[in-house]
Design a protein around this motif. Structure first.
Motif, short mmCIF file in Angstrom:
data_model
loop_
_atom_site.label_atom_id
_atom_site.label_comp_id
_atom_site.label_asym_id
_atom_site.label_seq_id
_atom_site.Cartn_x
_atom_site.Cartn_y
_atom_site.Cartn_z
N TRP A 54 0.83 -1.19 0.00
CA TRP A 54 0.00 0.00 0.00
C TRP A 54 0.88 1.26 0.00
CZ3 TRP A 54 -4.86 1.37 -0.88
CH2 TRP A 54 -5.28 2.63 -0.48
N MET A 55 1.93 1.24 0.81
CA MET A 55 2.81 2.41 0.91
C MET A 55 3.54 2.68 -0.40
SD MET A 55 4.45 1.74 4.70
CE MET A 55 5.71 3.00 4.51
N ARG A 56 3.94 1.63 -1.09
CA ARG A 56 4.75 1.82 -2.30
C ARG A 56 3.98 2.47 -3.43
NH1 ARG A 56 5.09 -3.77 -5.54
NH2 ARG A 56 6.84 -2.70 -6.53
N ARG A 57 2.65 2.54 -3.31
CA ARG A 57 1.84 3.19 -4.34
C ARG A 57 2.12 4.70 -4.38
NH1 ARG A 57 -4.19 1.49 -3.03
NH2 ARG A 57 -4.57 2.77 -4.89
N GLN A 58 2.68 5.25 -3.29
CA GLN A 58 2.97 6.69 -3.23
C GLN A 58 4.27 7.06 -3.94
OE1 GLN A 58 2.41 8.45 0.81
NE2 GLN A 58 2.21 6.31 1.44
N PHE A 59 5.05 6.05 -4.35
CA PHE A 59 6.40 6.29 -4.84
C PHE A 59 6.57 5.78 -6.27
CE2 PHE A 59 6.57 5.99 -0.24
CZ PHE A 59 7.35 7.08 0.10
N PRO A 60 7.68 6.16 -6.93
CA PRO A 60 7.98 5.58 -8.24
C PRO A 60 8.05 4.06 -8.16
CG PRO A 60 9.41 7.46 -7.79
CD PRO A 60 8.66 7.18 -6.52
N PRO A 61 7.86 3.37 -9.29
CA PRO A 61 7.89 1.90 -9.27
C PRO A 61 9.24 1.37 -8.85
CG PRO A 61 7.99 2.73 -11.52
CD PRO A 61 7.70 3.91 -10.64
N GLY A 62 9.27 0.08 -8.53
CA GLY A 62 10.52 -0.55 -8.12
C GLY A 62 10.28 -2.01 -7.79
#
Length: 452
Positions: free
Chosen positions: A25-33
């Protein structure tokens, strides 16, 4: 009925699942990876090291701006010249901070220039720049410091009579003594045990910062502190460096004269006296010691490593060495002692020095930045307190910016007429807010600001 062990397994599995879903859920706020996993983030995929080759592979999959997770901490990585340039200049002030990790706190306690933030950093940096200018660092009248130490090095090498040797300590000794002369007002003897211990301590600290031990300590300080010898060694090195610098400080407090033989420590002590009682002042002995350590490690490591690569490349490429020597003989000869201004008449030698920095790429990954507010990089939203990493290797070897990125080629910095030309992708120390963020070190520091 469930046994205790089954209940524990179910409980742990549930926690891991919750943590996994939270990360997704948190990673949706950031560029992909790459997909982060509970507790470790992406550390397992990275073998617990930030290696430029790993970053290169990930960029091919996820693009030139992507996110890595160190446990629960996201870090946005910039890959290639355009990403580094646009990412660090379009919102330069928004990403002007430094991360405040557990290790950085042990190393600096938030003091000094290199890893400080906010008002403290601005004040320390401003004082450092002004004092270095006042002392004439980077100007012609300070060339004698470089010339004196270069002469000592040449004399030492001549005494070896051509026998094989490891040039590391002689070169480090030369570079560090330039810095010592500016900061302390004296040089170290080649046989000084404290000097050797100081250099070894800085080497140990630099190695620790990109080791498995570093990340284990960030994950679990208690576990690492009790079971990893490298952590105890790191703390011992910090104590030794601070202790040695404290002794230098005490010596200057006793012996300083206010109207002659002024050195960096003397000027700083004056500033402490002048600002006593000023609530906004950050000048104290703790910041003085850490600033000196920052200047020392930044200047010594970068310059000495550059020179060591230079020696190696001159051995590997004797034809280039011969061209450099011919240009030096023709332009400088024996008419006067070589000085920095001579570079303007030495285009080929200047090009070789720049290519040494490009090809050796001693930094690889720039010092981490931190977003000080919600911002946007290359079209991606970056929340406040996000770590930003610039892969310098990807800039200095960007095939879109260098004709032969994987070859040692001084022609990268020469035009068709043999004149020296600068290259916008020559960023051996990153953009890194160079006039605002980087400490001033060692006179020229091999012109880290690309003004050659």
């Amino acid at each position: 009925m469930l046994t205790v062990s089954e209940v524990l397994v179910f409980f742990v599995a549930s926690l891991l699942l919750i943590q996994f879903l939270k990360l997704q859920w948190m990673r949706r706020q950031f560029p992909p990876g790459p997909t982060p996993y509970p507790f470790f983030g992406n550390l397992l995929q990275m073998n617990f090291k930030i290696h430029h080759e790993h970053l290169k592979k990930m960029a091919k999959i996820h693009g030139n701006i992507f996110t890595l997770w160190f446990s629960n901490t996201p870090a946005v990585v910039l890959q290639g010249f355009q990403a580094v340039k646009e990412g660090l200049t379009a919102r330069a002030e928004d990403v002007a901070g430094r991360p405040e990790s557990r290790i950085f706190h042990i190393l600096t306690h938030g003091n000094g220039v290199m890893f400080s933030n906010g008002h403290l950093w601005k004040q320390q940096r401003r004082f450092g720049m002004a004092t270095m200018r006042k002392m004439g660092v980077g100007k012609k009248d300070q060339d004698y410091l470089l010339q004196e130490e270069a002469a000592h090095l040449v004399e030492y090498l001549q005494k070896t009579n051509g026998k094989p040797l490891d040039p590391t300590m002689p070169v480090v000794h030369m570079v560090s003594n330039v810095i010592c002369s500016i900061i302390f007002g004296h040089r170290f003897s080649r046989d000084d045990e404290n000097f050797h211990h100081l250099i070894e301590s800085f080497d140990t600290l630099a190695a620790f910062l990109n080791s498995i031990s570093f990340f284990i300590y960030e994950l679990s300080p208690w576990l690492a502190g009790h079971f990893l010898p490298s952590v105890k060694k790191m703390k011992s090195c910090v104590d030794f460096v601070n202790g040695l610098l404290a002794k230098e400080l005490e010596s200057h407090k006793v012996n300083r004269k206010r109207d002659e033989n002024r050195h960096y420590i003397d000027y700083y002590l004056d500033e402490i006296d002048k600002t006593k009682g000023d609530a906004d002042a950050t000048y104290d002995e703790g910041n003085l010691i850490q600033t000196v350590a920052d200047l020392f490690i930044a200047g010594t490591e970068t310059t000495a490593t550059t020179l060591l690569w230079a020696l190696l490349y001159m051995v590997i490429y004797p034809d280039i060495q011969e061209k450099v020597q011919k240009e030096l003989d023709a332009v400088v000869g024996c008419s006067h002692v070589f000085c920095y201004e001579d570079r303007k008449r030495l285009p080929y030698t200047n090009a070789v020095i720049h290519e040494i920095q490009r090809y050796s790429n001693i930094l690889l990954i720039a010092l981490p930045r931190l977003s000080v507010k919600d911002t946007e990089l290359l079209g991606y939203r970056i929340p406040k307190n996000t770590v930003v990493l610039a892969n310098i290797d990807s800039v200095l070897a960007d095939p879109g910016k260098w004709e032969t990125p994987d070859q040692f080629n001084p022609g990268h910095f020469l035009d068709k007429d043999g004149n020296f030309v600068n290259r916008e992708a020559f960023l051996p120390f990153a953009i890194d807010l160079q006039e605002e963020r980087s400490p001033v070190v060692c006179g020229k520091d091999w012109k880290r600001r690309n003004d050659a």
